[in-house]
Design an enzyme around this catalytic site. Structure first.
Site, PDB file in Angstrom:
ATOM      1  CD1 TRP A 158      -6.266  -7.653   7.962  1.00 54.66           C
ATOM      2  CD2 TRP A 158      -4.817  -5.954   7.863  1.00 54.66           C
ATOM      3  NE1 TRP A 158      -5.022  -8.171   7.683  1.00 54.66           N
ATOM      4  CE2 TRP A 158      -4.110  -7.151   7.618  1.00 54.66           C
ATOM      5  CE3 TRP A 158      -4.111  -4.756   7.849  1.00 54.66           C
ATOM      6  CZ2 TRP A 158      -2.750  -7.188   7.372  1.00 54.66           C
ATOM      7  CZ3 TRP A 158      -2.744  -4.794   7.593  1.00 54.66           C
ATOM      8  CH2 TRP A 158      -2.084  -6.005   7.361  1.00 54.66           C
ATOM      9  N   GLY A 215      -6.635   3.070   6.560  1.00 50.97           N
ATOM     10  CA  GLY A 215      -5.362   3.639   6.127  1.00 50.97           C
ATOM     11  C   GLY A 215      -4.417   3.758   7.308  1.00 50.97           C
TER      12      GLY A 215
END
Ligand code: F6R
Length: 609
Positions: A75, A102
């Site tokens: 993503w 992250g």
């Protein structure tokens, strides 16, 4: 928000990695990539789009053999959706490949230093910087190089790393993003979520922040980024395979909408003592003495969880008579919030990993609040960082649009408010009769689900309209917000949810001939007022779709379409009123031909602020 699966063992791992990452595709799905080590060489294959595209690419090139490997679904955060930006990323010196979930916040500074040393970057990602840094610090031991690199970075990460010079070794680490190590028989499967592990082993080790694990087919060693050894318990994953399979449903969202009665029965199981009018919440027991002194409740969440928190506010004020606020965790975190003595902060979250909510939780705790969690995922970061809490027990939610978690959150907040209320001023009769009503909610949801064809027909009637309003008052103002969010996130129709009274303060200008306005118009304190708002919409040519209480035939005079819900006390009505709205959103997305479970630009668990 990015999914990771990694393997070390004795078998060729490509298929296992692909099967695992498909189960994590809800975490992100704009590109994917896989790497293995074979004959001492790392080979990486990446593709833009869904994992299926990566699978096709792998098939067309004959696959990647190797008994150590990693795979990623992305993503995008840093850099657009391109093959170059897809993970795994490699260094340019040693032969290292990294997948990462992250954000490395100081990546730009590190990148400049690495460029000065001559490293050439081929992507815009922070992850490539991490791969280069590990390579730069490599002195013959991958575990030490990873530890050293992670001491340099700030931000959040779950990473898996392999290295050509140590072909049987996998090193993984986490801070702020979830990661667990599944322990099989002579094999280890690392993943962001148990869903990628459960078909191989039910034994897993949950990593804590700053843990680094060096894994080979023969065993593992856990330490911190400062190389201090850590001991972890291998525990049983609380997950069944059928809970994460689609079964006969076309989409996870539909499965999860229809699972709501079963999910809530699970939420309630063993938690009601109807005779004494008591709610039994084991997760609060250790802090009961402090909790009863609560003077203020601060409910925190984002998106759907925030809408549940907003309903929680009404519940706490009504049932427990405790002043309560609900707000975006992201705003609470940065606005210098005032936490008075005896404040209880409640983090509401399906995943237990949402970065905004987690940061707000830390802020509230730092300022002296007792932290409670209303969370679905057992063992998630928030579940571990709260002082006490109550799990939703609605089972894994895989569809990106949250449905069963919302009703679970509202139900749990109702129970917590009653838990407080019963200890303050509510008598056994008051709580007893409300518990009785709450217990019947699953049956009532089942009845609403039976109107699925009608909801579809109503949705069809308005499917060409690009702007919708969702309006409600009191307990169902947040429900209206939730209805609008569901519609926009999966059907890409512009929808606004607001208190029905607010409409005349501006948004009424939007209403034109045939514009759909969904009113939650159940019987309650403000029914008459909602009726007036309905008239205001109709007077301007808007078409009213009313969610109304069974038996209210009068409303048919004012609404083009009526969707009925059974009669319940007003404080329980959001648990029912939201269901037709979820069904409408689902049908709208299907009718418009969208991928319901993987709406554009979204990911299930938002682990960046
Ligand atoms: C919408 C949706 C999101 C989440 C939000 C918080 O359908 O799912 O708005 O509710 O991202 O997520 P959790 O509940 O995991 O903290």
């Amino acid at each position: 928000m990015c999914g990771i699966v990694a393997y070390v063992g004795k078998k060729n791992c490509q298929n296992l990695l692909i099967e695992g990452i498909k189960r994590l595709e809800y975490r992100g799905y704009d590109s994917a990539g896989l790497a293995t080590i074979h004959n001492g060489k790392i080979r990486i294959v990446r593709a833009v789009g869904r994992v299926a595209n990566l699978e096709d690419k792998l098939e067309s090139m004959g696959g990647l053999p190797g008994t150590v490997g990693l795979v990623h679904t992305r993503w995008a955060t840093h850099g657009g959706v391109t093959e170059f930006n897809a993970h795994p990323h490699a260094d340019d010196k040693v032969g290292i490949a990294v997948v990462h979930n992250g954000i490395i916040e100081n990546y730009a500074t590190i990148k400049t230093l690495l460029e000065e040393k001559g490293h050439k970057f081929s992507s815009q990602t922070d992850t490539e910087v991490l791969a280069m840094l590990i390579g730069e610090l490599y002195e013959g031991d991958l575990e030490s190089a990873v530890q050293a690199a992670l001491r340099e970075v700030t931000g959040a990460y779950a990473i898996a790393v392999i290295c050509e010079k140590e072909p049987g070794v996998l090193v993984v680490a986490r801070k702020g993003s979830p990661l667990m190590v599944g322990v099989g028989n002579g094999e280890y499967i690392v993943a962001s979520d148990g869903a990628a592990i459960i078909s191989h082993t039910s034994q897993a080790m949950m990593l804590d922040d700053y843990n680094v694990v060096k894994i080979t087919a023969d065993g593992f060693r856990t330490s911190t980024i400062h190389n201090v050894p850590v001991t972890h318990k291998v525990q049983q994953l609380e997950l069944e395979l059928d809970e994460i399979e689609l079964g006969s449903f076309q989409h996870y969202m539909r499965k999860e909408i229809f699972e709501q009665p079963k999910a809530l029965r699970n939420t309630f199981r063993g938690r009601f003592n109807a005779e004494e009018g008591k709610v039994i919440l084991g997760g609060l027991a250790d802090h009961a003495k402090e909790l009863v002194k609560a003077k203020r409740i601060a409910l925190l969440g984002q998106g759907t969880a925030l809408h549940a928190a907003m309903i929680g506010r009404y519940l706490f004020e009504d049932l427990a008579k405790i002043p309560a606020t609900s707000e975006f965790a992201s705003e609470f975190r940065y606005r210098n919030p005032i936490i008075e003595e005896n404040t209880v902060a409640i983090a509401v979250s399906q995943s237990g990993e949402t970065a905004d909510t987690l940061a707000a939780l830390h802020e509230a705790k730092d300022r002296g609040a007792l932290a409670l969690g209303v969370i679905n995922v057992v063992g998630s970061t928030m579940a571990r960082e709260t002082d006490a809490g109550v799990y939703l027990r609605v089972g894994p939610e895989i569809g990106v649009a949250s449905t069963k978690a919302f009703v679970g959150q509202v139900a749990v907040l109702t129970m917590i408010a009653m838990w407080f209320g019963r200890r303050r001023f509510m008598g056994a009769n008051d709580t007893g009769s409300l518990l009785h009503q709450l217990n019947q909610i699953p049956d009532k949801i089942e009845k609403i689900l039976g109107y699925d064809d009608l909801v579809k027909k109503v949705t069809e009637r308005y499917i060409e309209r690009e702007n919708w309003l969702f309006l409600g008052r009191g307990y169902n103002y947040p429900t209206a917000m939730e209805g609008a969010l569901k519609l926009k996130e999966i059907s890409y129709i512009h929808a606004e949810g607001m208190p029905a009274a607010e409409m005349k303060h501006g948004p009424i200008a939007l209403i034109n001939e045939g514009m759909p306005a969904v009113f939650i118009a159940n019987q309650g304190k403000q029914y008459e007022k909602v009726m007036s708002n309905i008239q205001e919409v109709r007077a301007r040519g808007g078409h009213v779709i009313a969610v109304a209480t069974e038996g209210d035939t009068a409303i048919k005079r004012y609404a083009e379409d009526v969707l009925y819900i059974p009669d319940v006390p007003e404080c329980l009505s959001p648990l029912l009123a939201v269901v037709p709205l979820q069904m409408m959103a689902y049908h709208a997305a299907v009718l418009r031909g969208h991928d319901v479970d993987k709406p554009r630009n979204l990911a299930k668990s938002v682990t960046v602020e």
